[in-house]
Design a protein around this motif. Structure first.
Motif, mmCIF file in Angstrom:
data_model
loop_
_atom_site.group_PDB
_atom_site.id
_atom_site.type_symbol
_atom_site.label_atom_id
_atom_site.label_comp_id
_atom_site.label_asym_id
_atom_site.label_seq_id
_atom_site.Cartn_x
_atom_site.Cartn_y
_atom_site.Cartn_z
ATOM 1 N N VAL A 44 6.293 0.170 -14.004
ATOM 2 C CA VAL A 44 5.599 1.216 -12.486
ATOM 3 C C VAL A 44 5.205 2.867 -13.047
ATOM 4 C CG1 VAL A 44 6.551 1.743 -9.804
ATOM 5 C CG2 VAL A 44 7.644 -0.191 -11.076
ATOM 6 N N ARG A 45 3.849 2.863 -12.081
ATOM 7 C CA ARG A 45 3.022 3.614 -12.436
ATOM 8 C C ARG A 45 3.775 4.508 -11.538
ATOM 9 N NH1 ARG A 45 -1.808 0.758 -13.847
ATOM 10 N NH2 ARG A 45 -2.160 0.072 -11.599
ATOM 11 N N CYS A 46 3.975 5.914 -11.563
ATOM 12 C CA CYS A 46 4.112 7.271 -10.863
ATOM 13 C C CYS A 46 3.319 8.357 -10.571
ATOM 14 C CB CYS A 46 5.723 7.091 -10.238
ATOM 15 S SG CYS A 46 6.542 5.682 -9.885
ATOM 16 N N GLY A 47 3.677 9.061 -9.411
ATOM 17 C CA GLY A 47 2.483 10.413 -9.447
ATOM 18 C C GLY A 47 3.271 11.001 -8.836
ATOM 19 N N LEU A 103 -2.159 4.156 -10.081
ATOM 20 C CA LEU A 103 -0.911 4.910 -9.825
ATOM 21 C C LEU A 103 -0.633 3.662 -8.832
ATOM 22 C CD1 LEU A 103 -1.059 8.447 -10.507
ATOM 23 C CD2 LEU A 103 -0.675 6.974 -11.768
ATOM 24 N N ASP A 104 0.420 2.882 -9.156
ATOM 25 C CA ASP A 104 1.869 2.400 -7.941
ATOM 26 C C ASP A 104 1.999 2.652 -6.811
ATOM 27 O OD1 ASP A 104 0.846 0.388 -9.934
ATOM 28 O OD2 ASP A 104 2.081 0.337 -11.319
ATOM 29 N N LEU A 105 2.724 4.031 -7.017
ATOM 30 C CA LEU A 105 3.658 4.617 -6.216
ATOM 31 C C LEU A 105 3.010 6.253 -6.178
ATOM 32 C CD1 LEU A 105 5.132 5.257 -3.984
ATOM 33 C CD2 LEU A 105 7.508 5.286 -5.859
ATOM 34 N N VAL A 106 3.144 7.300 -5.616
ATOM 35 C CA VAL A 106 2.205 8.324 -5.950
ATOM 36 C C VAL A 106 3.732 9.437 -3.844
ATOM 37 C CG1 VAL A 106 0.370 8.661 -6.627
ATOM 38 C CG2 VAL A 106 0.523 8.312 -3.929
ATOM 39 N N PHE A 107 3.523 10.178 -4.513
ATOM 40 C CA PHE A 107 4.664 11.487 -3.588
ATOM 41 C C PHE A 107 3.730 12.306 -3.252
ATOM 42 C CE2 PHE A 107 7.625 9.512 -6.880
ATOM 43 C CZ PHE A 107 8.324 8.620 -5.940
ATOM 44 N N LEU A 230 8.565 23.141 8.227
ATOM 45 C CA LEU A 230 8.836 21.430 7.632
ATOM 46 C C LEU A 230 7.664 21.538 6.436
ATOM 47 C CD1 LEU A 230 11.085 19.756 9.418
ATOM 48 C CD2 LEU A 230 11.975 21.657 7.669
ATOM 49 N N ASP A 231 7.588 20.962 5.523
ATOM 50 C CA ASP A 231 6.898 20.489 4.243
ATOM 51 C C ASP A 231 7.563 18.780 3.825
ATOM 52 O OD1 ASP A 231 4.451 19.980 3.305
ATOM 53 O OD2 ASP A 231 5.424 20.852 1.804
ATOM 54 N N PRO A 232 7.375 17.678 4.391
ATOM 55 C CA PRO A 232 7.354 16.419 4.436
ATOM 56 C C PRO A 232 6.786 16.220 2.639
ATOM 57 C CG PRO A 232 7.210 16.225 6.242
ATOM 58 C CD PRO A 232 6.227 17.697 5.864
ATOM 59 N N VAL A 233 7.347 15.747 1.881
ATOM 60 C CA VAL A 233 6.161 14.343 0.900
ATOM 61 C C VAL A 233 6.766 13.270 1.223
ATOM 62 C CG1 VAL A 233 7.449 14.513 -1.785
ATOM 63 C CG2 VAL A 233 7.751 16.513 -1.456
ATOM 64 N N LEU A 234 5.722 12.348 0.798
ATOM 65 C CA LEU A 234 5.944 11.156 1.557
ATOM 66 C C LEU A 234 6.104 10.357 0.222
ATOM 67 C CD1 LEU A 234 3.447 11.585 4.350
ATOM 68 C CD2 LEU A 234 5.948 11.718 4.711
ATOM 69 N N ALA A 235 6.281 9.247 0.353
ATOM 70 C CA ALA A 235 5.780 8.210 -0.585
ATOM 71 C C ALA A 235 4.362 7.674 -0.955
ATOM 72 C CB ALA A 235 7.177 7.184 -0.801
ATOM 73 N N ALA A 236 3.863 6.863 -1.116
ATOM 74 C CA ALA A 236 1.709 6.990 -0.405
ATOM 75 C C ALA A 236 1.431 5.655 -1.757
ATOM 76 C CB ALA A 236 1.796 7.713 -0.426
ATOM 77 N N THR A 237 1.550 4.768 -0.957
ATOM 78 C CA THR A 237 0.321 4.099 -1.615
ATOM 79 C C THR A 237 -0.778 3.118 -1.594
ATOM 80 O OG1 THR A 237 1.541 2.154 -0.524
ATOM 81 C CG2 THR A 237 3.194 2.371 -2.316
ATOM 82 N N TRP A 244 2.324 -4.235 -1.038
ATOM 83 C CA TRP A 244 3.215 -3.428 -2.454
ATOM 84 C C TRP A 244 3.482 -2.735 -1.472
ATOM 85 C CZ3 TRP A 244 5.955 -3.103 -6.139
ATOM 86 C CH2 TRP A 244 5.970 -1.608 -7.132
ATOM 87 N N SER A 245 2.839 -1.411 -0.445
ATOM 88 C CA SER A 245 2.840 -0.404 0.712
ATOM 89 C C SER A 245 4.382 -1.013 0.978
ATOM 90 C CB SER A 245 1.427 -0.510 1.265
ATOM 91 O OG SER A 245 0.417 0.116 0.797
#
Length: 332
Positions: A44-47, A103-107, A230-237, A244-245
């Protein structure tokens, strides 16, 4: 780098439910092309954008909560032997990789989505970490709330999200402060450490690093409990594979929610039946496998940003709802 796997508001629940329904309505739920590729390559490729405690460069690569969440995704769909390829989104080329499906999953934060012109190229998923814009003051000062700094000098990076949060917060308070802006982080830290400003504004994770360092005069500091924003970090695709999303949404929502489940981490916590989980590509016993390898979300948080880390930040908004804004389980 390829690695082997060894202030609360109940409206958050409504937003998550609406997001899930939208995904279910517009995205077909079946094994998609990204999942097929991940299984074929066992990777799984992430960033993620660089952030202390979440994705921080080290001598040997990268460490942080984001790395563990990527590992969790790999375990969920590939098994304990699945691998990850993780990179920091620290260049224009890296941002192009997000939009180009490499990339498959990015934050990502909303700020990085805007900066990289990615709004039409990614599907935002659940928040997986919520940083706070905050103020840090000398430990022995009398300041307890941001409002106590009315008329005082506050240091910040010019044009940063922290400056925007600072300006908006004080406008809401109906208060005024004196501004001391910088273009270089080192100069800002030096000014604070020698007393040119009475507070410094920034993300809580960054302030925690400055607090730990102490500066040239070994200034002891504390971060005010009341955030500026607040500064949310989201799991994005990527937007090219809706199945996959949906998989990423449900596995990470379940990962976070299970920490608050009355039945503990090994409960389902996702609201998914076995057939639905299988259709999403989630393996049988995926939560138990993640727990065995990495622990619960709450344990990951403690390890990387909480009392078990050098940052020593309170969970704050990352606590399960209603103490924070992270979601409760979708089932009892």
């Amino acid at each position: 780098m390829a690695l082997g796997i060894g202030a609360p508001f109940p409206a958050a629940a409504v937003v998550a439910a609406a997001t899930a329904l939208l995904l279910a309505a517009v995205m077909p739920v079946h094994a998609g092309t990204i999942l097929d590729r991940a299984r074929a390559q066992n990777t799984v490729r992430c960033g993620a954008e660089q952030r202390p405690g979440f994705a921080a460069p080290t001598r040997d690569g990268v460490e942080g909560l984001g790395l563990d969440l990527c590992r969790a995704a790999a375990i969920a769909v590939l098994g304990p032997g699945g691998r990850i390829d993780f990179r920091l989104l620290d260049s224009a080329a890296a941002l192009d990789a997000v939009g180009g499906g490499k990339l498959d999953l990015v934050f990502l934060t909303g700020g990085l989505v805007a900066e990289g012109h990615l709004a039409a190229k990614v599907v935002p998923g659940p928040p997986v970490y919520i940083d706070q814009f905050a103020l840090m003051v000398p430990e022995d000062s009398a300041f307890r709330r941001p409002q106590d700094l009315e008329g005082k000098i506050v240091c910040f990076m010019i044009g940063s999200p922290a400056q925007r949060a600072l300006e908006a917060a004080f406008e809401g308070f109906g208060s005024e402060f004196s501004r001391l802006g910088f273009e270089e982080d080192v100069e800002m830290r030096d000014a604070y450490n020698v007393g040119r400003c009475q507070a410094i504004a920034g993300e809580a994770t960054t302030l925690a690093v400055i607090r730990q360092d102490g500066g040239v005069n070994r200034l002891r500091s504390r971060i005010l409990d009341q955030p500026l924003g607040l500064d949310p970090v989201l799991a994005a695709t990527g937007s090219q594979d809706g199945a996959w999303s949906a998989t990423v949404y449900w596995l990470l929502q379940g990962l976070v929610a299970a920490s608050a489940a009355p039945s503990g981490w090994h409960g389902s916590g996702t609201g998914l039946d076995t057939d639905s989980a299988s259709a999403l590509g989630l393996r049988e016993h995926w939560q138990a496998d993640i727990a065995s390898a990495l622990g619960s979300y709450a344990e990951m948080l403690r390890r990387h940003t909480g009392e078990g880390s050098t940052l020593r930040l309170a969970p704050g908004p990352n606590a399960p709802w209603p103490a924070g804004v992270m979601l409760p389980p979708t089932v009892p």
